[in-house]
Enzyme design. Sequence first.
Site, PDB file in Angstrom:
ATOM      1  N   HIS A 104      -5.211  -1.440  -4.823  1.00 44.41           N
ATOM      2  CA  HIS A 104      -6.321  -0.067  -3.958  1.00 44.41           C
ATOM      3  C   HIS A 104      -6.866   0.223  -5.005  1.00 44.41           C
ATOM      4  O   HIS A 104      -6.633   0.737  -6.279  1.00 44.41           O
ATOM      5  CB  HIS A 104      -5.321   0.548  -3.704  1.00 44.41           C
ATOM      6  CG  HIS A 104      -4.305  -0.624  -2.807  1.00 44.41           C
ATOM      7  ND1 HIS A 104      -2.587  -0.849  -3.025  1.00 44.41           N
ATOM      8  CD2 HIS A 104      -4.364  -1.204  -1.633  1.00 44.41           C
ATOM      9  CE1 HIS A 104      -2.496  -1.109  -1.972  1.00 44.41           C
ATOM     10  NE2 HIS A 104      -2.998  -1.620  -1.427  1.00 44.41           N
TER      11      HIS A 104
ATOM     12  N   LYS B 110     -14.975  -5.164   6.721  1.00 45.52           N
ATOM     13  CA  LYS B 110     -14.610  -5.419   5.401  1.00 45.52           C
ATOM     14  C   LYS B 110     -15.282  -6.916   5.362  1.00 45.52           C
ATOM     15  O   LYS B 110     -15.733  -7.815   5.799  1.00 45.52           O
ATOM     16  CB  LYS B 110     -13.075  -6.562   5.972  1.00 45.52           C
ATOM     17  CG  LYS B 110     -12.712  -7.316   6.781  1.00 45.52           C
ATOM     18  CD  LYS B 110     -12.043  -7.803   7.023  1.00 45.52           C
ATOM     19  CE  LYS B 110     -11.705  -8.631   8.212  1.00 45.52           C
ATOM     20  NZ  LYS B 110     -10.759  -9.901   7.830  1.00 45.52           N
TER      21      LYS B 110
ATOM     22  N   ARG C 272       6.537 -11.457   5.056  1.00 47.66           N
ATOM     23  CA  ARG C 272       6.511 -11.613   6.523  1.00 47.66           C
ATOM     24  C   ARG C 272       7.547 -12.181   7.080  1.00 47.66           C
ATOM     25  O   ARG C 272       7.139 -12.837   7.052  1.00 47.66           O
ATOM     26  CB  ARG C 272       4.769 -11.110   6.055  1.00 47.66           C
ATOM     27  CG  ARG C 272       4.707 -10.274   6.100  1.00 47.66           C
ATOM     28  CD  ARG C 272       2.864 -10.635   5.760  1.00 47.66           C
ATOM     29  NE  ARG C 272       2.540  -9.015   4.793  1.00 47.66           N
ATOM     30  CZ  ARG C 272       1.112  -9.464   4.879  1.00 47.66           C
ATOM     31  NH1 ARG C 272      -0.137 -10.157   5.317  1.00 47.66           N
ATOM     32  NH2 ARG C 272       0.621  -7.937   3.662  1.00 47.66           N
TER      33      ARG C 272
ATOM     34  N   GLN D 251       0.841 -10.821  -3.210  1.00 51.76           N
ATOM     35  CA  GLN D 251      -0.369 -10.639  -3.265  1.00 51.76           C
ATOM     36  C   GLN D 251      -0.764 -10.428  -4.655  1.00 51.76           C
ATOM     37  O   GLN D 251      -0.308  -9.441  -5.315  1.00 51.76           O
ATOM     38  CB  GLN D 251      -0.454  -9.748  -2.384  1.00 51.76           C
ATOM     39  CG  GLN D 251      -0.309  -9.988  -0.890  1.00 51.76           C
ATOM     40  CD  GLN D 251      -0.471  -8.244   0.084  1.00 51.76           C
ATOM     41  OE1 GLN D 251      -0.469  -7.454  -0.426  1.00 51.76           O
ATOM     42  NE2 GLN D 251      -0.919  -8.976   1.412  1.00 51.76           N
TER      43      GLN D 251
ATOM     44  N   CYS E 123       1.157  -1.113   0.289  1.00 55.50           N
ATOM     45  CA  CYS E 123       0.205   0.383   0.161  1.00 55.50           C
ATOM     46  C   CYS E 123       1.010   1.188  -0.616  1.00 55.50           C
ATOM     47  O   CYS E 123       0.417   1.824  -0.601  1.00 55.50           O
ATOM     48  CB  CYS E 123      -0.548   0.109   1.278  1.00 55.50           C
ATOM     49  SG  CYS E 123      -0.794  -1.246   2.469  1.00 55.50           S
TER      50      CYS E 123
ATOM     51  N   HIS F  88      -8.858  -2.161   0.030  1.00 57.81           N
ATOM     52  CA  HIS F  88      -7.777  -2.865   0.208  1.00 57.81           C
ATOM     53  C   HIS F  88      -8.664  -4.401  -0.875  1.00 57.81           C
ATOM     54  O   HIS F  88      -9.163  -4.592  -0.138  1.00 57.81           O
ATOM     55  CB  HIS F  88      -6.950  -2.796   0.328  1.00 57.81           C
ATOM     56  CG  HIS F  88      -6.121  -2.021   1.686  1.00 57.81           C
ATOM     57  ND1 HIS F  88      -5.246  -1.957   1.302  1.00 57.81           N
ATOM     58  CD2 HIS F  88      -6.829  -1.070   2.584  1.00 57.81           C
ATOM     59  CE1 HIS F  88      -4.483  -0.740   2.437  1.00 57.81           C
ATOM     60  NE2 HIS F  88      -5.945  -0.374   2.763  1.00 57.81           N
TER      61      HIS F  88
ATOM     62  N   ASP G 136      -2.937  -7.710  -4.999  1.00 54.62           N
ATOM     63  CA  ASP G 136      -2.907  -6.816  -4.574  1.00 54.62           C
ATOM     64  C   ASP G 136      -3.695  -6.141  -5.541  1.00 54.62           C
ATOM     65  O   ASP G 136      -3.453  -5.887  -6.489  1.00 54.62           O
ATOM     66  CB  ASP G 136      -1.527  -6.150  -3.698  1.00 54.62           C
ATOM     67  CG  ASP G 136      -1.912  -5.874  -2.535  1.00 54.62           C
ATOM     68  OD1 ASP G 136      -3.478  -5.162  -1.975  1.00 54.62           O
ATOM     69  OD2 ASP G 136      -1.251  -5.090  -1.896  1.00 54.62           O
TER      70      ASP G 136
END
Length: 636
Positions: free
Chosen positions: A382, A462, A360, A378, A331, A508, A380
Amino acid sequence: MTGATRARTRHRDGIRDSVTGEGFSVFAADREGSVQRGPSRGRGQRARKGDSMASSSHSGAPTPVETIRHSAAHVMAEAVTKLYPGTRVGIGPAIDDGFYYDFQFDKPIQPEDLPAIEKEMRRIIQGGAEFRRREVSKAEARLSFASEPFKLELIEGLEDGTISLYEQDGFTDLCRGPHVANSREIRTDAFKLRSIAGAYWRGDEKRPMLTRIYAYCFSTKAELEGHLKMLEEAEKRDNRKLGNELKLFSTHEEAGPGLIYWHPKGGRFRVELENWWRQEHYANGYEILYTPHIGKSWLWETSGHLGFYKGNMYSPMKIDEDNYYAKPMNCPFHIMIYQNETHSYRDLPLRWAELGTVYRYEKSGVLHGLMRVRGFTQDDAHIICTPEQVEDEILEVLRFSLHIWKTLGFKDIKAYLATKPAESVGEKERWDTALESLRKAVDKEGIPYEMDEGGGAFYGPKIDLKIKDAIGREWQMTTIQFDFNLPERFGMEYVDKDGLHKRPYMVHRALLGSIERFFGVFIEHTAGAFPVWLMPDQVMVIPVASAFDDYAKKVVAELRKAGIRVSADLSDARMNAKIRTAQGQKIPYMLVVGQKEADEAAVAVRFRDGRDQVTLALDEFKARVLARIAEKSLDL
RNA sequence: GCCAUCUUAGCUCAGUCGGUAGAGCGCGUGACUUGUAAUCUCGAGGUCCUCGGUUCGAUUCCGGGAGAUGGCUCCA
């Protein structure tokens, strides 16, 4: 499949349930999971009332299976304290597929001790022990459990007033109940002690570690057997096992545990998947970004990761006097791109996606094949939009996600709507409108959903989607999360019609979650028999004898020219052995060729799924396979 | 990280009551030339996870370490 195996979280022996299978959370510090995790049960989905397919044990009204499980736990505690006098007892609740009980033994016990405990339990059950409820004062309760430190602690945590105890066969336990009336309601052939595990008292790693004994337990023998069968099937499909057998991926402890090496065949799969992913994203109005893997510490200070998430981040590396961190999330980098210019309301919504590889730190004990790793990619994205746009955007994401899952062959999908937790940022209004837009979206798509009250991240509500795999296990994959925090922290703005600078909404979302974990789930879902378009090797040509090698090569050349992934097995093994090998590799089409086929420019097609073989003209076969690939067909 | 169990050939696993090891598959080789799930032959391949201790001698026993596996939310 039996009712029992259909019951909610079906997880293999190997993977524990978890509430943490979040697609990703910006600050996941309060949960331990991230994108990864085994089949998961959301918070709103505890097994409490579930598994109601409990059948009647013997006479009278049906006993809910949970009551049976909980009573069986008491019986186990009785058996253990009898066999090992002096053992302190902890708690013993019913769980999804059985029960457990936590003990503190004087001497550690081994798995070999379980049969004796099981035997003692059977004896108690067959003895027909009555379960009796007794209500006592707190003071009395303290007296009865004077030698049970854990129980005393529990008693102190209870409200004043009467406390209920349950007693069977001379064994008394602090318990809310309810219980079966008589131990005979527990079927001796419907439970099985499973394993011994360490478990911190009250899940707190600062408290003593107790010994937990897990057991499977159902109302009937058939349900237990069904469950064991499912577990056996899950073991056969284990992503680590198939990953090795099908040469898809490996991990290397000596080079760093929890990091995935994609082999050529895994690479084929991934490239196909990602190409499709990119195509779909462009078709759905996304732009694709690439951002760095490391960034200076101020990014993570601003985002708050260094405050909330540091334990999951790798140590910084010093470059020119600055600390850089490997990214645990994408992000802040996407926000950097946003901040590169001033945005008008006319620019919005922006849908920015990235296959972003993040790192991570995960504790070594939780690493697990492809499902829980330390470095992963990911899918991912946004979405940055105005408050007015957010409802449509959410609906779009949800539709997109369902389309993705449907294409991949997953039909059974449930949603979990997570609301505002006690500690959270953002005004209540924003939470309410955000939640409303989430709710409207799931309603509009007609997806069944459950509320997960207070289960949202502190930065926004979410939706999580859970998909059910071929053997009934649920996996949390897609996540769509509002974020009221980062736009604030990074001071994101756009200029609205009225010339005022306003804060955009940010959402997200990850659809597949992590490419690695998705791969793992998909391997287990399909047992390695991927749809043709994703299969690393689509066709294997098998000459009946080496005299036909030339024709086999011709077939390969012809199909390869058309873009089909094909090879010929020209080893000097027998034809039967070649078939066996190709079948074991789950190759969708095996083309057996000999004199007949060579004469007619044909191929004898043997299918991986065992249907009747057919002989087709080579052109015809080629057209069929190309059509299957183009349609992303789940059928051969 | 913590608890339990485990770590022997590329894979799956035997085995050594302490005297440095075996099978099947896979790989290489030679023979056989085959019509829908394993042809036969010979061969190569192991610091028995690692470091230390006990011992004349340790892969085996003891201890430290690493990694793997099952767990560590389910509230009496």
